[in-house]
Scaffold this motif. Structure first.
Motif, mmCIF file in Angstrom:
data_model
loop_
_atom_site.group_PDB
_atom_site.id
_atom_site.type_symbol
_atom_site.label_atom_id
_atom_site.label_comp_id
_atom_site.label_asym_id
_atom_site.label_seq_id
_atom_site.Cartn_x
_atom_site.Cartn_y
_atom_site.Cartn_z
ATOM 1 N N ARG A 76 -102.641 13.261 47.312
ATOM 2 C CA ARG A 76 -102.739 14.331 46.267
ATOM 3 C C ARG A 76 -101.889 14.876 47.115
ATOM 4 O O ARG A 76 -100.579 15.756 46.028
ATOM 5 N N GLU A 77 -102.465 16.119 47.740
ATOM 6 C CA GLU A 77 -101.509 17.191 48.833
ATOM 7 C C GLU A 77 -101.857 16.895 50.431
ATOM 8 O O GLU A 77 -102.505 15.848 50.109
ATOM 9 N N ASP A 78 -100.712 18.020 50.212
ATOM 10 C CA ASP A 78 -100.575 17.616 51.704
ATOM 11 C C ASP A 78 -102.111 18.351 52.404
ATOM 12 O O ASP A 78 -102.169 17.492 54.039
ATOM 13 N N ARG A 79 -102.769 18.895 51.938
ATOM 14 C CA ARG A 79 -104.032 19.248 53.416
ATOM 15 C C ARG A 79 -105.029 19.737 52.474
ATOM 16 O O ARG A 79 -105.614 19.908 51.564
ATOM 17 N N GLY A 80 -106.761 19.028 53.334
ATOM 18 C CA GLY A 80 -108.043 18.724 52.256
ATOM 19 C C GLY A 80 -108.547 17.855 51.321
ATOM 20 O O GLY A 80 -108.967 17.951 50.647
ATOM 21 N N TYR A 81 -107.090 16.840 51.470
ATOM 22 C CA TYR A 81 -107.512 15.880 50.166
ATOM 23 C C TYR A 81 -107.296 14.482 50.858
ATOM 24 O O TYR A 81 -106.787 14.543 51.987
ATOM 25 N N GLU A 82 -108.443 13.892 50.476
ATOM 26 C CA GLU A 82 -108.020 12.728 51.194
ATOM 27 C C GLU A 82 -107.195 11.135 51.495
ATOM 28 O O GLU A 82 -106.562 11.723 50.366
ATOM 29 N N GLN A 83 -106.919 10.623 52.065
ATOM 30 C CA GLN A 83 -105.679 9.889 51.885
ATOM 31 C C GLN A 83 -106.888 8.208 51.416
ATOM 32 O O GLN A 83 -107.517 8.454 52.041
ATOM 33 N N TYR A 84 -105.499 7.535 50.771
ATOM 34 C CA TYR A 84 -105.841 6.234 50.601
ATOM 35 C C TYR A 84 -104.603 5.118 51.074
ATOM 36 O O TYR A 84 -103.444 5.181 51.454
ATOM 37 N N PHE A 85 -105.527 4.147 51.717
ATOM 38 C CA PHE A 85 -105.080 3.792 52.729
ATOM 39 C C PHE A 85 -104.225 2.408 52.048
ATOM 40 O O PHE A 85 -105.173 1.529 50.557
ATOM 41 N N GLY A 86 -103.203 1.590 52.768
ATOM 42 C CA GLY A 86 -102.352 0.474 51.889
ATOM 43 C C GLY A 86 -103.294 -0.592 53.592
ATOM 44 O O GLY A 86 -103.920 -0.574 54.723
ATOM 45 N N PRO A 87 -103.513 -2.043 52.961
ATOM 46 C CA PRO A 87 -103.555 -3.065 53.857
ATOM 47 C C PRO A 87 -102.957 -3.055 55.661
ATOM 48 O O PRO A 87 -103.979 -3.569 55.821
ATOM 49 N N GLY A 88 -101.889 -2.219 55.329
ATOM 50 C CA GLY A 88 -100.907 -2.565 57.032
ATOM 51 C C GLY A 88 -100.506 -3.444 56.389
ATOM 52 O O GLY A 88 -100.154 -4.240 56.081
ATOM 53 N N THR A 89 -99.174 -3.742 57.394
ATOM 54 C CA THR A 89 -98.470 -4.655 58.127
ATOM 55 C C THR A 89 -98.656 -4.495 59.302
ATOM 56 O O THR A 89 -98.844 -4.381 61.190
ATOM 57 N N ARG A 90 -98.998 -5.905 60.275
ATOM 58 C CA ARG A 90 -99.241 -5.973 61.355
ATOM 59 C C ARG A 90 -97.820 -7.177 61.876
ATOM 60 O O ARG A 90 -97.424 -7.773 62.049
ATOM 61 N N LEU A 91 -97.467 -6.063 62.863
ATOM 62 C CA LEU A 91 -95.937 -6.115 63.125
ATOM 63 C C LEU A 91 -95.850 -6.333 65.198
ATOM 64 O O LEU A 91 -96.898 -6.559 65.458
#
Lengths: 113, 108
Positions: free
Chosen positions: A95-110
């Motif tokens: 949501r913001e740059d500092r101090g907020y949790e991140q939500y991840f996608g499932p990833g791309t395997r290269l």
């Protein structure tokens, strides 16, 4: 459900052949991140966007570029993939740059052949 | 330089055997400490955020605590479905740094 989507899930490219990975989000978050994760290692931050402001990590190779055409989408371009670039690429939002949790996608395997 | 170290690298438990995972950090100006769960071939899943020493958060069988130098993720009576890699991440003023994770296996 609000989410982070990455396409494709699996990508095979040839040594030196440019490749683009995509990420989209329906969370309406300001910040989007790209991480590289190799097997059994910590995710390594490549760069992030705060709104349209691009922030490159100091040790991210020039071979990696990114674009964020709008709030919802972000792309990772690898201009000339080498064998050492084979990894899982993770997109995340917060949501913001500092101090907020991140939500991840499932990833791309290269895979680089 | 900001550093995050997780221990042990791998942990095998029997179902119901409680234990703790450690995350030690050195960072100037902690903005937040995060715990994530990562299943094989998937992106990390957010579990907890801790902001200041003494803070605790709980969710089902998991409890996260924070001191000025480390965080613990306590797992009470784990089940096989708790098997995953648990990642700790530290937000500093200038960067976000992940630990390499603890790979937890819970045997039935």
């Amino acid at each position: 459900d609000a989410m982070v989507i990455q396409n494709p899930r699996y990508q095979v490219t040839q040594f030196g052949k440019p490749v683009t990975l995509s990420c989209s989000q329906t969370l309406n978050h300001n910040v989007m991140y790209w991480y590289q994760q190799k097997s059994s290692q910590a995710p390594k931050l490549l760069f992030h966007y705060y709104d349209k402001d691009f922030n490159n990590e100091a040790d991210t190779p020039d071979n990696f570029q990114s674009r964020r055409p709008n709030t919802s989408f972000c792309f990772l371009d690898i201009r000339s993939p080498g064998l050492g670039d084979a990894a899982m690429y993770l997109c995340a939002t917060s949501r913001e740059d500092r101090g907020y949790e991140q939500y991840f996608g499932p990833g791309t395997r290269l895979t680089v052949t | 330089e900001d550093q995050v170290t997780q221990s042990p690298e791998a942990l095998r438990l029997q179902e119901g055997e409680s234990s703790s995972l450690n995350c030690s950090y050195t960072v100037s100006g902690l903005r937040g400490l995060f715990w994530y769960r990562q299943d094989p071939g998937k992106g990390p899943e957010f579990l907890f955020t801790l902001y200041s020493a003494g803070e605790e958060k709980e969710k089902e069988r998991l409890k996260a605590t924070l001191t000025k130098k480390e965080s613990f993720l306590h797992i009470t009576a784990p089940k096989p479905e708790d098997s995953a890699t648990y990642l700790c991440a530290v937000q500093a003023p200038r960067d976000m740094r992940f630990g390499a994770g603890t790979r937890l296996t819970v045997k039935p």
